[in-house]
Design a protein around this motif. Structure first.
Motif, PDB file in Angstrom:
ATOM      1  N   TYR A 187       8.213   3.967   6.181  1.00 42.22           N
ATOM      2  CA  TYR A 187       6.789   3.985   6.524  1.00 42.22           C
ATOM      3  C   TYR A 187       5.977   4.367   5.306  1.00 42.22           C
ATOM      4  N   ALA A 188       4.872   3.688   5.096  1.00 39.88           N
ATOM      5  CA  ALA A 188       3.951   4.076   4.027  1.00 39.88           C
ATOM      6  C   ALA A 188       2.530   3.871   4.528  1.00 39.88           C
ATOM      7  N   ARG A 189       1.675   4.846   4.236  1.00 36.36           N
ATOM      8  CA  ARG A 189       0.285   4.740   4.673  1.00 36.36           C
ATOM      9  C   ARG A 189      -0.543   4.204   3.516  1.00 36.36           C
ATOM     10  N   LEU A 227       2.145  -2.452  -1.618  1.00 31.00           N
ATOM     11  CA  LEU A 227       3.262  -1.992  -0.788  1.00 31.00           C
ATOM     12  C   LEU A 227       4.014  -3.189  -0.203  1.00 31.00           C
ATOM     13  N   LEU A 228       3.252  -4.164   0.308  1.00 28.92           N
ATOM     14  CA  LEU A 228       3.892  -5.345   0.896  1.00 28.92           C
ATOM     15  C   LEU A 228       4.716  -6.074  -0.156  1.00 28.92           C
ATOM     16  N   LEU A 285       1.320  -2.649   9.857  1.00 23.17           N
ATOM     17  CA  LEU A 285       1.103  -1.906  11.101  1.00 23.17           C
ATOM     18  C   LEU A 285      -0.398  -1.662  11.233  1.00 23.17           C
ATOM     19  N   ALA A 286      -0.998  -2.245  12.266  1.00 21.07           N
ATOM     20  CA  ALA A 286      -2.440  -2.047  12.497  1.00 21.07           C
ATOM     21  C   ALA A 286      -2.582  -1.108  13.690  1.00 21.07           C
ATOM     22  N   LEU A 323       9.845  -2.261   6.878  1.00 20.96           N
ATOM     23  CA  LEU A 323       9.161  -1.294   6.014  1.00 20.96           C
ATOM     24  C   LEU A 323       7.693  -1.376   6.417  1.00 20.96           C
ATOM     25  N   LEU A 324       7.236  -0.359   7.128  1.00 21.50           N
ATOM     26  CA  LEU A 324       5.906  -0.415   7.729  1.00 21.50           C
ATOM     27  C   LEU A 324       4.816  -0.064   6.728  1.00 21.50           C
ATOM     28  N   VAL A 325       3.835  -0.924   6.636  1.00 19.92           N
ATOM     29  CA  VAL A 325       2.665  -0.665   5.800  1.00 19.92           C
ATOM     30  C   VAL A 325       1.506  -0.385   6.758  1.00 19.92           C
ATOM     31  N   ASP A 326       1.190   0.898   6.921  1.00 16.89           N
ATOM     32  CA  ASP A 326       0.177   1.300   7.891  1.00 16.89           C
ATOM     33  C   ASP A 326      -1.212   1.090   7.300  1.00 16.89           C
TER      34      ASP A 326
END
Ligand SMILES: Cc1cc2nc3c(=O)[nH]c(=O)nc-3n(C[C@H](O)[C@H](O)[C@H](O)COP(=O)(O)OP(=O)(O)OC[C@H]3O[C@@H](n4cnc5c(N)ncnc54)[C@H](O)[C@@H]3O)c2cc1C
Ligand code: FES
Ligand code: FES
Lengths: 277, 175
Positions: free
Chosen positions: A8-10, A20-21, A31-32, A50-53
């Motif tokens: 996870y990354a914000r 990040l992507l 992640l929206a 790999l979540l890009v918040d």
């Protein structure tokens, strides 16, 4: 079941999110609002992401008046779309659609960009932006591009957004004076995905009709539109039956969906003519 | 280049008014965090895909699905669960109405129902029964006690609306 994610990354800005992507080398996942993605992760329909918040990027959450068009940030949440004064005044179709989407608690987090990127064939917003003739704005490692809604939705859960890209905003033409925009749908229970749904936009330039939950993606019913332009409602209903090839599933048969489409078209037209549905 | 992605995420938030700091697994949803780490078992994890509403909690003033929000996303958030709302007596009238109307049977849905109903009530006005049903449409009661739940929410809406009217009259009288 419990989610299994890769990390996870914000994101702190759109550029950061794009970096990040890019660094995720194909495993990145935006992640929206999480109202479809977290559900899918909990069911392990999606694993190792790999979540890009991006949910805190305020640069993607506003609505602005650009003269002839309205620009709606991808992170505008469903509930906020429904109560936004600019949306209510210039794109009332979107505001009306909100009432049909899921339940209040889901509308508090789900975003219009997420709904369009997710491209559920039964979702309301994709059909709305198609009926409005919207433009979808996407940012990627090589800059930005604008995609007409007609070309954006490709298949079940598939859009023209490419690997490494983020949907940033949707622009819709502002409704002209005398323009009518209505959405009609049939669902078994409040908040359920529609068995069939229809958007009708009546402008000086002609009618636009889109349908959802009757195929793999939202459909622009050009035959019905031409018949409505010619003032022939019965012809439009007949044309609609011919141009749809809805699926049969546990929710409804193809024949029932095709029937509903005609009923919804008549209801929508009655409303644009000021009559009762 | 995946070191910017973490499988454990540090979060600092407030839960029921108390500061909480923790290191959470990246994929953990807010309800598992509240139940397993913070020890607040009022909100339930049931379907875990957004359908039933048993996990409804208040985040930054709004009712949300705790199972569809990652704990990692709650960094900086203000979270209220049924425990905090009970202790602060913020929903005491609603809870009393649930008892009076027999709106809790097994009680599994009740914490989520209370948070969802309170959101509607906090918007003011006098919601119709249809509006109450609509607002609670995402909260399933496995015991199917919907009539009683709508009765309870309606009672509170009337009582609070009545208070507002009384207060407004009082204000006028004093002026
Ligand atoms: C019980 C339930 C009922 C529902 N009913 C309805 C309904 O009736 N109608 C309806 O339309 N929806 C419904 N939804 C779905 C809801 O509207 C979601 O909010 C929406 O589909 C996704 O938006 P999100 O912001 O939550 O996206 P997320 O869940 O965060 O993401 C969904 C997908 O889109 C991608 N994505 C999100 N944002 C972007 C972006 N800006 N750029 C690129 N990719 C992006 C993600 O990577 C992911 O693949 C329902 C959901 C639930 C749980
Ligand atoms: S557990 Fe979250 S909606 Fe069912
Ligand atoms: S009281 Fe049993 S689930 Fe509602």
């Amino acid at each position: 079941m419990k989610a299994s994610v890769g990390g996870y990354a914000r994101a702190s800005s759109l550029d950061h999110a794009l970096q990040l992507l890019a660094s995720a080398e194909g495993a990145g996942r935006v992640l929206a609002g999480g109202q479809s993605l977290v559900a899918a992760m909990n069911m392990r329909l999606s694993t190792g992401d790999l979540l890009v918040d991006i949910s805190r990027l305020s640069e993607l959450s506003g609505v602005s008046d650009e003269g002839d068009t309205l620009r709606i940030g991808a992170l505008k949440r469903h509930a906020d779309v429904g109560r936004d004064a600019l949306v209510c005044a210039h794109a009332p179709l979107l505001a009306e659609a909100v009432h049909y989407i899921a339940h209040a608690a889901i509308r508090n987090r789900g975003t219009i960009g997420g709904a369009c990127a997710h491209a559920d064939p039964a979702a309301e917003f994709p059909a709305c932006v198609l009926a409005l003739g919207a433009t979808m704005h996407v940012a990627g490692p090589h800059g930005s591009r604008a995609i007409p809604a007609e070309d954006f939705f490709e298949d079940v859960f598939a859009t023209a957004i490419e690997e490494g890209e983020i949907l940033t905003a949707i622009t819709v033409p502002k409704a002209g004076s005398g323009e009518a925009q209505v959405i009609e749908e049939v669902a078994r229970r409040s908040g359920d995905y529609a068995l069939a749904g229809l958007c009708l936009v009546k402008r000086d330039a002609g009618h636009r009709v889109s349908l959802f939950s009757v195929g793999p993606k939202p459909i622009l019913a050009t035959g019905a539109m031409a018949a409505l332009d010619a003032g022939d409602l019965d012809g439009a209903v007949a044309a609609l039956a011919g141009e749809l090839d809805p699926p049969s599933d546990t929710q409804a048969s193809a024949a029932y969906r095709r029937h509903l489409a005609g009923v919804l078209l008549r209801r929508a037209v009655a409303r644009t003519e000021g009559g009762k549905a | 280049m995946t070191e910017m992605f973490r499988d454990k995420v540090d979060v600092a938030l407030t839960v029921n008014g108390e500061p909480v700091e923790a290191r959470v697994p990246a994929g953990q949803h807010l309800i598992d965090f509240l139940r397993q780490t913070v020890g607040l078992t009022g909100a339930h994890a049931s379907c875990e895909h957004g359908v039933c509403g048993a996990c409804t909690v208040r985040v930054n003033g709004e009712a949300v699905r705790g199972c569809l929000m990652l704990a990692a996303q709650a960094d900086g958030a203000e979270v209220w669960t049924v425990e905090g709302l009970s202790d602060s007596a913020a929903i005491a009238d609603l809870q009393e109405a649930f008892v009076a109307r027999n709106a809790a049977q097994c009680g599994f849905c009740t914490p989520g129902m209370l948070v969802a109903a309170e959101e509607l009530l906090s918007q003011g006005g006098l919601p119709s029964r249809a509006e109450i049903r609509e607002h609670l449409s995402g909260n399933y009661c496995r015991c199917t006690g919907y009539e009683a739940i709508v009765d309870a929410v309606e009672d509170v809406a009337r009582a609070r609306g009545g208070e507002d009217v009384a207060r407004a009259r009082g204000g006028k009288g004093a002026a």
